[in-house]
Enzyme design. Structure first.
Site, PDB file in Angstrom:
ATOM      1  CG  ASN A 133      -1.849  -1.103   1.074  1.00  0.00           C
ATOM      2  OD1 ASN A 133      -2.561  -1.429   0.162  1.00  0.00           O
ATOM      3  ND2 ASN A 133      -2.199  -1.554   2.127  1.00  0.00           N
ATOM      4  CB  CYS A 134      -0.241   4.684  -0.770  1.00  0.00           C
ATOM      5  SG  CYS A 134       0.334   6.232  -1.079  1.00  0.00           S
ATOM      6  N   PRO A 135       2.809   4.478   0.790  1.00  0.00           N
ATOM      7  CG  PRO A 135       4.698   5.777   1.610  1.00  0.00           C
ATOM      8  CD  PRO A 135       3.480   4.845   2.116  1.00  0.00           C
ATOM      9  CG  ASP A 193      -1.912   1.609  -3.095  1.00  0.00           C
ATOM     10  OD1 ASP A 193      -3.214   2.103  -2.836  1.00  0.00           O
ATOM     11  OD2 ASP A 193      -1.151   2.459  -2.830  1.00  0.00           O
ATOM     12  CG  ASP A 236       0.179   7.877  -5.284  1.00  0.00           C
ATOM     13  OD1 ASP A 236      -0.252   9.114  -5.287  1.00  0.00           O
ATOM     14  OD2 ASP A 236       0.137   7.184  -4.269  1.00  0.00           O
TER      15      ASP A 236
END
Length: 77
Positions: A15-17, A42, A48
Site C-alpha cells: 500500500n501507499c507509499p 494499491d 501516484d
C-alpha cells in the site's frame, strides 16, 4: 530488461507509499532506456506512479487495469 523482455516488478499487496518508493529505488538502479513493468494492487498507485514518472523524468508508456490492480509500463528516463 530489453524491449523484448521487460523486467516485471511485482508490488502487489503493498500500500501507499511503498509502490512509489520501491519503484523509484528500482528505477534508480537501472540504466536509461530500460523498460520496467510494475504491477500493483494499491488503488492510489494509479495516481501516484504517473506523478512519480512525471517528477523523475520517466516515460509512462501504458497503464492497464488487471484483476485487482494495475500494470504500469515505464521507460527509465
Amino acid at each position: 530488461m530489453t524491449a523484448e523482455a521487460p523486467e516485471i516488478y511485482d508490488l502487489r499487496g503493498l500500500n501507499c507509499p511503498l509502490p512509489v518508493l520501491r519503484s523509484r529505488k528500482r528505477l534508480a538502479a537501472l540504466p536509461s532506456g530500460t523498460i520496467l513493468v510494475v504491477e500493483t494492487t494499491d488503488p492510489l498507485a494509479s495516481l501516484d506512479l504517473p506523478a512519480m514518472c512525471m517528477e523523475d523524468g520517466h516515460q509512462l508508456v501504458s497503464v492497464e487495469r488487471t484483476d485487482g490492480g494495475h500494470r504500469f509500463t515505464i521507460v527509465k528516463g
